[in-house]
Design an enzyme around this catalytic site. Structure first.
Site, short mmCIF file in Angstrom:
data_model
loop_
_atom_site.label_atom_id
_atom_site.label_comp_id
_atom_site.label_asym_id
_atom_site.label_seq_id
_atom_site.Cartn_x
_atom_site.Cartn_y
_atom_site.Cartn_z
N LYS A 134 25.22 55.36 35.58
CA LYS A 134 26.21 56.44 35.42
C LYS A 134 25.53 57.78 35.65
O LYS A 134 24.51 58.09 35.01
CB LYS A 134 26.83 56.41 34.02
CG LYS A 134 27.77 55.23 33.81
CD LYS A 134 28.28 55.20 32.38
CE LYS A 134 29.23 56.33 32.09
NZ LYS A 134 29.52 56.42 30.65
C1 E4P Z 1 32.58 56.50 29.23
O1 E4P Z 1 32.14 56.16 30.28
C2 E4P Z 1 32.62 57.91 28.78
O2 E4P Z 1 31.33 58.38 28.65
C3 E4P Z 1 33.38 57.96 27.48
O3 E4P Z 1 34.60 57.28 27.63
C4 E4P Z 1 33.63 59.37 26.96
O4 E4P Z 1 34.47 59.24 25.84
P1 E4P Z 1 34.69 60.40 24.76
O5 E4P Z 1 35.36 61.54 25.47
O6 E4P Z 1 35.56 59.77 23.73
O7 E4P Z 1 33.33 60.76 24.24
#
Ligand code: E4P
Length: 223
Positions: A85
């Protein structure tokens, strides 16, 4: 649609992976930090639960191009089925373009607009992850942003899946299922909210009560 778990909590992963048809696990630095374990150990523990075939998406913490490349090489060496990522900053986009060219599996993340998602897809990301609830929280329309992105990706036949992320309730997920989102990553509480309904529990209890009134406890259908 792929259903992915957005957590690093191994107990939750163990529980939900046994029950639900889960297509992967996503983490980010905040999620890893919460578990207070070494990154590599945590990824290995998740791997032991979900098995080699299930994809894991793990995020770089570097912000400069050269460092992102180095970290992405490290992360992608941990296991076969891993997506690196990378947040869609300008340095991140440059790294996504280069790493995709080298055949690395990339999930472009921290996406707040359809434009950013389109650029990351065009740069070669396998997944693009728009942040639904964080968009809603800045008075944007998370569901609509994802709807736009899905239609752009599908219209131009880009070889990328939209992985909607950052959910705070199950209704946001439902709205995206209706627009044909390719993939969603949800935290355990939302996976449970999608699965459970108090009236299902109530109905089961009533079935048992009626059965036992008629036949007594311990009698099965085969008796
Ligand atoms: C996943 O890939 C993201 O990093 C995550 O869903 C972010 O979620 P949040 O906005 O609840 O921290």
């Amino acid at each position: 649609m792929e259903l992915i778990l957005d957590t690093g909590n191994v107990n939750e992963i163990k529980e939900l992976y046994t029950i639900l048809p889960i297509d992967g696990v996503t983490t980010n630095p905040t999620i890893v930090a919460k578990e207070k374990k070494k990154f590599i150990e945590l990824i290995k523990e998740i791997n032991d639960i979900v098995g080699e075939e299930t994809p894991i998406h793990a995020q770089v913490i570097s912000t400069k191009y050269e460092e992102i490349i180095k970290e992405a090489d490290f992360i992608s060496s941990i296991r076969e089925n891993i997506y690196v990522k990378i947040p869609v900053t300008s340095e991140g986009l440059r790294a996504i373009k280069e790493l995709s060219k080298r055949g690395k599996k990339i999930t472009a993340t921290a996406i707040f607009t359809a434009h950013q998602g389109f650029l990351a897809a065009k740069a070669g990301a396998a997944y693009v992850a728009p942040y639904v609830n964080r968009i809603d929280n800045i008075s944007g329309d998370g569901v609509n942003t994802v709807r736009d992105l899905v239609s752009i990706i599908d219209r131009y036949n880009l070889n990328t899946k939209v992985l909607a992320a950052s959910f705070k309730n199950a209704q946001q997920v439902l709205e995206l299922m209706k627009v044909g989102v390719h993939s969603v990553t949800v935290p355990p509480d939302i996976a449970k909210a999608m699965m459970n309904h108090p009236l299902t529990e109530w109905s089961v209890n009533k079935f048992i009560e009626d059965w036992e009134d008629a036949f007594g406890g311990g009698i099965k259908t085969w008796d």
